[in-house]
Enzyme design. Structure first.
Site, mmCIF file in Angstrom:
data_model
loop_
_atom_site.group_PDB
_atom_site.id
_atom_site.type_symbol
_atom_site.label_atom_id
_atom_site.label_comp_id
_atom_site.label_asym_id
_atom_site.label_seq_id
_atom_site.Cartn_x
_atom_site.Cartn_y
_atom_site.Cartn_z
ATOM 1 N N CYS A 93 0.834 -1.026 -0.334
ATOM 2 C CA CYS A 93 -0.069 -0.281 -0.301
ATOM 3 C C CYS A 93 0.717 1.216 -0.059
ATOM 4 C CB CYS A 93 -1.048 0.097 1.051
ATOM 5 S SG CYS A 93 -2.120 1.157 1.174
ATOM 6 N N GLN A 142 -8.285 20.063 8.822
ATOM 7 C CA GLN A 142 -7.420 18.397 9.162
ATOM 8 C C GLN A 142 -8.045 17.719 9.456
ATOM 9 O OE1 GLN A 142 -4.401 20.104 9.114
ATOM 10 N NE2 GLN A 142 -4.390 22.373 8.725
ATOM 11 N N ASN A 188 -1.650 30.466 6.700
ATOM 12 C CA ASN A 188 -1.657 29.224 6.900
ATOM 13 C C ASN A 188 -2.019 28.488 5.553
ATOM 14 O OD1 ASN A 188 -1.843 26.275 7.256
ATOM 15 N ND2 ASN A 188 -4.481 25.962 7.472
ATOM 16 N N CYS A 244 1.606 22.683 5.894
ATOM 17 C CA CYS A 244 1.597 21.501 5.589
ATOM 18 C C CYS A 244 2.897 21.210 4.496
ATOM 19 C CB CYS A 244 1.225 20.394 5.288
ATOM 20 S SG CYS A 244 -0.090 20.504 4.237
#
Length: 388
Positions: free
Chosen positions: A24, A212, A313, A343
């Site tokens: 995977c 998130q 962000n 991120c």
């Protein structure tokens, strides 16, 4: 000051089993002790900052909500009868019945969803579990397959008995008219939750909205934002990339006012609904938020000198031209503090170079490991303007 020490302390020897490893492609580090994973993320971020010549406090700290079973939403695909994620060795879907990333509630939803027999070769889905355990489904199919799904009726009826369903890129809602399904405009419901210190705040959005991935890990993020903002006095805050308001609310708990800037109209409608639905004891806070729709990456019309702090962000591309007006201000006119969440640390490092040139220095930085067993991680950084 919130105590984050409990999130810095975790079993470094823990390994997470998976019946699909190493086939995977969803996880890159299944079987690797969790402490090694955390250290690798520290090393990666340290390397990016060092290469960019960005000064940062040492040692870097990792905040963790756990090594597995965190996710409350799952994006996956259908291919020739297989439901799952792409394989590591070829562009083919691996059929997945269980996943160590999923919260127990989301795993239960996946198990029920897999009982559906889909008459299509390809498609994409998002499963979501809301803060009260409610189930959501976003279906993305080719237009001809969407029509087939609406005409077939039985699959949609079965799904709507279990979950709230959205369809297509426009997040339309299938509604039964009495003899057929019709697609109606998107609806805002409570699919996520923010925090103002220890008070939960319902966030209105769509199943397909960006949030998130984890309710549990998100509480850590909100606590960090709240802790940082409330350290400063008379905070007039400007927020870029507010989305549905996940960071707006913890910032609002400590700020005098927030100007929330976002380009996506549906997200801003959700933020406005969330503000209007605040409990009566908190309803006065909505008057401290101003919503502003504009693509802040291309052109900023706001004057940075009117704000005490910045909360950003941005998307993976980073802040781009947003920081240009900051350079034209005299040092003493620039906001006192800058909170940056990302991120994608590569673009964050580039932006931090510019902020450093503008006189900002990193005071604190956290890696929030809301993507355990993978290469990905969230970074939160607090920067403060050097005094002349």
């Amino acid at each position: 000051m919130p105590n984050f020490q409990k999130f810095e302390t975790f079993d470094k020897l823990t390994t997470v089993p998976c019946p699909y490893a190493p086939d995977c492609g969803g996880c890159q580090h299944i079987g690797v002790p969790y402490g090694h994973q955390a250290q690798n993320k520290i090393n990666d971020l340290s390397g990016l900052f060092t290469a960019a010549e960005v000064a940062f406090p040492k040692p870097l700290k990792v905040l963790s909500a756990g090594p597995a079973h965190l996710r409350d939403r799952l994006d996956f695909s259908l291919q020739d009868g297989r439901l799952g994620l792409y394989r590591t060795d070829r562009h083919e879907i691996l059929d997945i019945e269980v996943c160590a990333q999923l919260s127990p509630a989301l795993q239960g939803w996946l198990s029920e969803f897999r009982k559906i027999q889909w008459p299509f070769k390809r498609g994409s889905f998002r499963l979501r579990v809301g803060p009260e355990g409610q189930r959501g489904l976003w279906i993305d199919l080719a237009n001809v397959d969407i029509k087939t799904l609406l005409d077939e009726q039985n699959i949609l009826r079965s799904l709507q008995q279990q979950a709230f369903v959205e369809i297509g890129q426009r997040r339309k809602v299938p509604v039964w008219t009495g003899n057929e399904f019709k697609l109606r405009d998107p609806e805002h419901h409570v699919w996520f939750q923010s925090w103002m210190n220890d008070i939960p705040v319902n966030l209105y959005c769509q199943v397909a909205s960006f949030t998130q991935p984890s309710h549990t890990a998100n509480k850590i993020i909100c606590d960090v934002i709240y802790d940082w903002v409330k350290r400063y006095k008379a905070q007039r805050l400007i927020e870029f990339g507010s989305g549905i308001g996940n960071l707006t609310f913890p910032a609002l708990a400590g700020a005098e006012s927030v100007l929330a800037c976002e380009i996506d109209e549906l997200s801003l409608q959700g933020l406005e609904r969330s503000l209007n639905e605040l409990p009566a004891s908190m309803s006065h806070l909505k008057d401290r938020v101003t919503i502003y729709r504009r693509d802040f990456q291309k052109k900023l019309t706001q004057d940075f000198s009117q704000f005490d702090g910045v909360l950003a962000n941005p998307p993976r591309s980073g802040l781009m031209g947003f920081l240009n007006p900051l350079k034209s201000l005299a040092p003493e006119q620039r906001p006192e503090f800058f909170i940056y969440m990302s991120c994608y640390p590569e673009s964050m490092a580039r932006d931090l170079v510019t902020l450093q040139e503008c006189g900002y220095r990193m005071q604190e930085v956290y890696i929030v490991d809301q993507f355990p067993q993978t290469d990905h991680y969230e970074v939160l950084g607090l920067l403060q303007r050097e005094k002349a």
